[in-house]
Design an enzyme around this catalytic site. Sequence first.
Site, PDB file in Angstrom:
ATOM      1  N   GLU A 194      -4.424   4.041   3.593  1.00  0.00           N
ATOM      2  CA  GLU A 194      -3.076   4.700   3.469  1.00  0.00           C
ATOM      3  C   GLU A 194      -3.176   5.450   2.161  1.00  0.00           C
ATOM      4  O   GLU A 194      -2.626   5.731   1.288  1.00  0.00           O
ATOM      5  CB  GLU A 194      -2.004   3.584   3.131  1.00  0.00           C
ATOM      6  CG  GLU A 194      -1.564   2.965   4.547  1.00  0.00           C
ATOM      7  CD  GLU A 194      -0.341   2.099   4.274  1.00  0.00           C
ATOM      8  OE1 GLU A 194      -0.381   1.387   3.176  1.00  0.00           O
ATOM      9  OE2 GLU A 194       0.486   1.762   5.210  1.00  0.00           O
ATOM     10  N   GLU A 211      -3.785  -3.146  11.553  1.00  0.00           N
ATOM     11  CA  GLU A 211      -2.902  -4.015  11.200  1.00  0.00           C
ATOM     12  C   GLU A 211      -1.953  -4.004  12.380  1.00  0.00           C
ATOM     13  O   GLU A 211      -1.710  -3.204  12.924  1.00  0.00           O
ATOM     14  CB  GLU A 211      -2.035  -3.819  10.103  1.00  0.00           C
ATOM     15  CG  GLU A 211      -3.194  -3.512   8.733  1.00  0.00           C
ATOM     16  CD  GLU A 211      -2.200  -3.165   7.674  1.00  0.00           C
ATOM     17  OE1 GLU A 211      -0.913  -3.070   7.438  1.00  0.00           O
ATOM     18  OE2 GLU A 211      -3.069  -2.394   6.611  1.00  0.00           O
TER      19      GLU A 211
HETATM   20  C1  GAL Z   1       0.586  -1.538   5.623  1.00  0.00           C
HETATM   21  C2  GAL Z   1      -0.283  -1.493   4.434  1.00  0.00           C
HETATM   22  C3  GAL Z   1      -0.325  -2.920   4.165  1.00  0.00           C
HETATM   23  C4  GAL Z   1       0.796  -3.567   3.837  1.00  0.00           C
HETATM   24  C5  GAL Z   1       1.554  -3.694   5.123  1.00  0.00           C
HETATM   25  C6  GAL Z   1       2.786  -4.373   5.255  1.00  0.00           C
HETATM   26  O1  GAL Z   1       1.109  -0.220   5.653  1.00  0.00           O
HETATM   27  O2  GAL Z   1      -1.580  -1.221   4.810  1.00  0.00           O
HETATM   28  O3  GAL Z   1      -1.188  -2.713   2.788  1.00  0.00           O
HETATM   29  O4  GAL Z   1       1.533  -2.907   3.058  1.00  0.00           O
HETATM   30  O5  GAL Z   1       1.591  -2.275   5.716  1.00  0.00           O
HETATM   31  O6  GAL Z   1       3.067  -5.363   4.650  1.00  0.00           O
END
Ligand code: GAL
Length: 986
Positions: free
Chosen positions: A423, A499
């Site tokens: 990010e 993620e």
């Molecule tokens: C993503 C980020 C993570 C965490 C997650 C939400 O955007 O890369 O570090 O913040 O969201 O828990």
Amino acid sequence: MTETPSTARPVDRWFEEFFPVRQALPARAWVSRASTDAPELDLDGPWRFQLHGRADAPEALADPDLDDGSWAEIAVPGHWQLQGHGSPAYTNVVYPFPVDPPFVPEENPTGDHRRRFVLPEGFLTADARAVLRFEGVDSAFRVWVDGTEVGRSVGSRLPVEFDVTDALRDNASGEHVVAVRVHQWSSASYLEDQDMWWMSGIFRSVRLLARPVGGVEDVFVHAGWVGGTGSLQVDVESTAPARVRVPELGVDVAAGERVEVAAEPWSAETPRLYDAVVATDAEEVRLRIGFRTVDITDGVFRVNGRPVKLRGVNRHEVNPDRGRSVTEADMLTDVLLMKRHNVNAVRTSHYPPHPRFLDLCDEYGLWVVDECDLETHGFFEVGWRNNPSDDPRWRAAYLDRMRRTVERDKNHPSIVLWSLGNESDTGQNLAAMTEWIRGRDDSRKIHYEHDWNCPYVDVYSRMYADHAETAQIATRTEEPLADAELDAARRAMPFVQCEYAHAMGNGPGGLVEYQDLFESSDRMMGGFVWEWIDHGLRQRDELGRQRFAYGGDFGEVLHDGAFVADGLVLPDRTPSPGLLDYAAVVAQVRFTVEETPAGDRLRLTNHYDQIGLDHVRFRWSVTDDGLSVAAGLLPTPDLPARASVLLDVPDEVAALAPSPAERWLTVTAELAEDAAWAPAGHRLSTGQLLLTPAVPRETQATPIAPVRRGADVLLGPARFDARTGELRAIGDLPVGAVRADLWRAPTDNDEGMHGDPVAKLWRENGLHRLRHRTAAVALLDDAVVVSGRTAAAGTDTGFITSARWSASRGADGVEELRLDLDVVPDGPALPAPLPRLGVRLELPRSLRSLRWFGRGPGEAYADTGAATVVGRFERTIEELQTPYVRPQENGRRADVRWAELTGSGAGLRIEGEPTIAVTVRRWSTEELDAAAHDVELTDSGTVHLHLDVAQHGIGTGSCGPGALPQHRLEAAPATVSVRFRALPQG
Ligand code: GAL
């Protein structure tokens, strides 16, 4: 008054330079203390410590003669905020200081650390160099040895080394002093905006290395595996000639020489390592080598020529007491838990982990995405203005971070992807990192998520793409990019969800549907659940009760609350139901029920990418109404990677006498022999097949008519208040407050902080403050009917309810009470799904435990509970609760055929029609909803029983899609039916 113009800064604010690293030695591969015979001095342990509120306190710490006797003591490695100095603070995206790069505020907690040490006899021979190595200091620090400054650095989760030879030799006396000043905020903080606690200090080890002349300065292992053959070349940096030996392979070659070897390949499934020694006359370094080749062919990510599916987790380093200063035991626990829950991959979100962790990944077998220590997400808050990623002034800092990551970790076979960071938007500095990697290490692929054009990566990566979009990507039919060339390049890439499935609180829901998509095409590399562990920090509240703290619990002005607690394991590393579900959903040895012309059968699929099932033993058992009637072993099928077979029902099963019971065949897959990560017998997965449903009971029951007696109405085992129609008792068990149950304490996914919030709509429509009105109580020949309306204060939307109570006496003389509760939406339609549809009752606190036949042993909701199986279980009320860090709906046992709630007094038997979900607590839904921490939930003196026929799905709306359409609970006329029997005391 005249002002004197001046550009001078009040103090040396070196830590606000774009690239403040000074005098650092070139980055090199990590070598553990045990792996070299060169002398080392461990400087971990108690250090003297003093905290200043600002960065410009006098630099007295550097003076070797300073009397630091009055200073505090602090453990190194460690964070000062967790040792009584200052407090941690949690923010996700926003910087806790003004966005004014590269500057930081005057309020800049600064920790002075000092440690005295004596060099062991013969430690530093005549020409040897002394190197002071820090594995991780958060964030900017400056070091003096015996009063001489030896270097400065930033890059919190990266090692740095300084040559301290001259500083040491200048001092003849036996005692030396190392002094380290650490600033919490620096220019580097702009690059370290990961979603985690802000905590500072020397949080990884410190060592003093004696580097012999002609020692092994750096090693780079190149070990590939193509077409059945290994290749090996070990490059060594040394002023002396070096040899490389791998005794098991008969290798004894000069450094830099390439050889072909008959090696077995390394994979996460077969983590085969070979012991090697790299030696010069002056130093011997031991290594463990794994042979593997990563490639992308026809858009498919492969290792050793085979497609690989990542069943991953994002792992931050956290310990509830020590923060990011994790121990070897924490790391091993993580690796073992991952392996035992069928996880095969880790993304080291969002920084290189403790170097030992990667050793463990090599050894136990986990695919690793090693991510650079980089995130500038806070610039998002200002429209990405001045984002460092595209500003050449930050280029050196970016390259330095990438270089230090790759150099430190380059020898781990487990690492198959380098990740530029997280990010940080887009820009030339990211492109420069890629370019540098390509020039240094072409044996891994490159990952970065935040540039969807993918100009400088090898794989297309996204986070939280919903199921529909993921389905498009799986078939390479995603929306095109504006630039046709970039689009073509991206469409040809494999795809990974770096993620997905935000594991915050109860959930994640929707895992099965994602996994189906990941397995639907070879383009899909799989994904990494966000995230491995809740970052709750152990803390005592005002009443001295121990709790896991989250954002705001340290009085932070800016914070993101419980968003820091979003892991598959709780802060103390207890697996949550979400982890058990994940293990079931991604199991490499997996059973599915398949319809065949000859009836339903179990299909067994080998979801390993590289190996067969020789290591697996299969057991079967048959249960009638949850009681075992037969069991045995199934032969292990000869099933290569990614193949599947329909399982035959064992002959013994067919030979069993028919029974009116509900008969299930359960097959479990377990380790046949001890593995490094779990003992023989460890269960890999379970499959279940319904052989015969229960034959409905002969209903010779005689209906019982209600009888008015004084102020009561008696109906079979039940007693009602004749005036209000309220149920008062079932047998000897007092019962109160029977109501339609439409509310649940919103889960984090319902709250939908960064995704799909339904709880907001629920509250706006008053579902958390429903009130009930009884309109009529009717005594019929065969029933008591209580009708009324349940609705929210302040709204005209509600539900017409009609509770029909009836009773009967069975042939065995036992009386049964039955409730059929009709719930019909009334008034303007709710603009949201319903949280739950059921009935709630209050029971006495003497009840202690629940025994049931249904799904278990864990909780299950519409789109969770993949880990549960049908069987008989028993748990105390306490054991039925899942202690999510922020209290919320939990603990529901699904598809319950019958359940018995018992304790020291009378008990209650509950039967579904045919099933019902059961939740039992010692506190009400309202108390659960109001609590901020688990520890606030205490025995209310009442047992609250919730029986539901449906609940809204869980989804992952806390960050990502909410419950899928098929798991939503839309408000519509419905009936909740359930039967009760009194259980005598004892
Ligand atoms: C993503 C980020 C993570 C965490 C997650 C939400 O955007 O890369 O570090 O913040 O969201 O828990």
